[in-house]
Motif scaffolding. Structure first.
Motif, short mmCIF file in Angstrom:
data_model
loop_
_atom_site.label_atom_id
_atom_site.label_comp_id
_atom_site.label_asym_id
_atom_site.label_seq_id
_atom_site.Cartn_x
_atom_site.Cartn_y
_atom_site.Cartn_z
N TYR A 53 67.82 -68.32 -62.06
CA TYR A 53 66.80 -68.84 -61.16
C TYR A 53 66.28 -67.75 -60.26
CZ TYR A 53 69.40 -72.93 -62.73
OH TYR A 53 70.03 -73.86 -63.50
N SER A 54 65.08 -67.96 -59.74
CA SER A 54 64.53 -66.96 -58.83
C SER A 54 64.31 -67.56 -57.45
CB SER A 54 63.22 -66.39 -59.39
OG SER A 54 62.23 -67.38 -59.40
N ASN A 56 62.13 -66.63 -53.69
CA ASN A 56 61.09 -65.77 -53.13
C ASN A 56 61.30 -65.60 -51.65
OD1 ASN A 56 59.86 -67.36 -55.54
ND2 ASN A 56 58.56 -65.57 -55.34
N ASN A 73 60.99 -71.51 -52.46
CA ASN A 73 61.38 -71.78 -53.85
C ASN A 73 62.88 -71.67 -54.08
OD1 ASN A 73 59.25 -72.71 -55.55
ND2 ASN A 73 58.23 -70.76 -55.17
N THR B 28 48.74 -66.14 -59.33
CA THR B 28 50.15 -66.52 -59.47
C THR B 28 50.63 -66.19 -60.88
OG1 THR B 28 49.80 -68.36 -57.93
CG2 THR B 28 51.76 -68.49 -59.35
N LEU B 30 53.66 -67.25 -63.45
CA LEU B 30 54.76 -68.19 -63.70
C LEU B 30 55.45 -67.74 -64.97
CD1 LEU B 30 56.22 -70.84 -63.00
CD2 LEU B 30 54.50 -72.04 -64.37
N ALA B 51 53.31 -63.84 -55.62
CA ALA B 51 53.54 -65.24 -55.99
C ALA B 51 53.99 -65.27 -57.45
CB ALA B 51 52.28 -66.06 -55.79
N TYR B 53 56.84 -66.92 -59.91
CA TYR B 53 57.83 -67.99 -59.97
C TYR B 53 58.37 -68.13 -61.38
CZ TYR B 53 55.09 -68.95 -55.80
OH TYR B 53 54.43 -68.82 -54.61
N SER B 54 59.55 -68.74 -61.48
CA SER B 54 60.13 -68.93 -62.81
C SER B 54 60.29 -70.41 -63.10
CB SER B 54 61.46 -68.20 -62.93
OG SER B 54 62.42 -68.78 -62.07
N ASN B 73 63.32 -76.89 -62.63
CA ASN B 73 62.97 -75.90 -61.62
C ASN B 73 61.48 -75.57 -61.61
OD1 ASN B 73 65.08 -75.11 -59.84
ND2 ASN B 73 66.18 -74.36 -61.63
N PRO B 75 58.24 -74.84 -59.96
CA PRO B 75 57.95 -74.33 -58.62
C PRO B 75 56.81 -75.10 -57.97
CG PRO B 75 56.93 -72.93 -60.25
CD PRO B 75 57.67 -73.98 -61.01
#
Lengths: 155, 155
Positions: A53-54, A56, A73, B28, B30, B51, B53-54, B73, B75
């Motif tokens: 998982y990430s 931020n 997040n 962003t 992802l 920005a 995200y995973s 998960n 985001p």
């Protein structure tokens, strides 16, 4: 500050040293974006961990809120027991410190470890495992290889 | 299936081709874990996007639920307008298809693009941008470089 380039070949060599000193099991890898992305990728493949998982962060440095770190997040760690937090460098240590404080409060039963490739001895927190102590500015390959390639093409 | 090794040098060469064909702006990135981690890292540095995200997926393939993809998960994308979804390979396309379906429903006002290094023409969805069409099994450097190094050390 001395500036040095950190190539992919050195990265693999250092990760090879890192996996040899990591002496605790973990079931989850939590990466601090953006620095921890490449490390997390290779370690998750090496340890065959899919729970990756990430998280931020944004660091502020203004007159009123010195070293304030905003964390967002936050992943759901309800199925995790032992979490390895990874980042490229622990510099001031503010980010890792703030993340650990938040996570330990939210998940008091999870054991958290941390690992980084670089560590500055002036940091307010020492990661559980690190490879290089440095005073330098590191130009990581993931920050410069693609840009350099395009600088070159423009010549 | 033919098997081929995909080294870091080829990865940078391909990302250099990718940034030249990406012709839409995005705010962003992802990434689909784990495959998209290294790509997202280098692209986020290149485009200077924080920005990033995973998203995690688990693919099931049992008798009752063929090709069922569980996505977790997700985001929070409330501040995003244009999102680039990245993965290493679009193989069956099931994962990208399921993620896009879910995200478009949840965020009808966001524009989603997708990019991958490899793409199989049998996939049910074509990414907006991709570099290589392949039928091969790809041994990505992030999956094998550290393991190989340790196989070697064990000899």
């Amino acid at each position: 500050m001395k500036k040095r380039y950190y190539p992919y070949s050195e990265f693999i060599r250092d990760l090879n040293r890192l996996i040899k000193i990591i002496d605790k099991p973990f079931d989850t890898i939590l990466l601090i974006a953006r620095g921890g992305l490449s490390i997390a990728h290779i370690l998750s493949e090496y340890y065959n961990i899919r729970a990756i998982y990430s998280i931020n962060t944004i660091g502020y440095n203004n007159r009123d809120k010195l070293n304030k770190i905003e964390i967002f997040n936050l992943p759901n760690l309800k199925n995790s027991k032992r979490v390895l937090i990874v980042d490229d460098i622990v510099d001031s240590g503010d980010t890792l410190y703030a993340i650990l404080k938040l996570l330990k409060k939210k998940y008091p039963n999870i054991i958290f470890y941390s690992a980084s490739i670089f560590y500055k001895k002036t940091a307010k927190i020492t990661p559980t495992w690190y490879i290089n102590q440095t005073e330098d500015w590191i130009d990581f390959f993931w920050s410069v290889d693609l840009k350099d390639k395009n600088d070159f093409n423009d010549r």
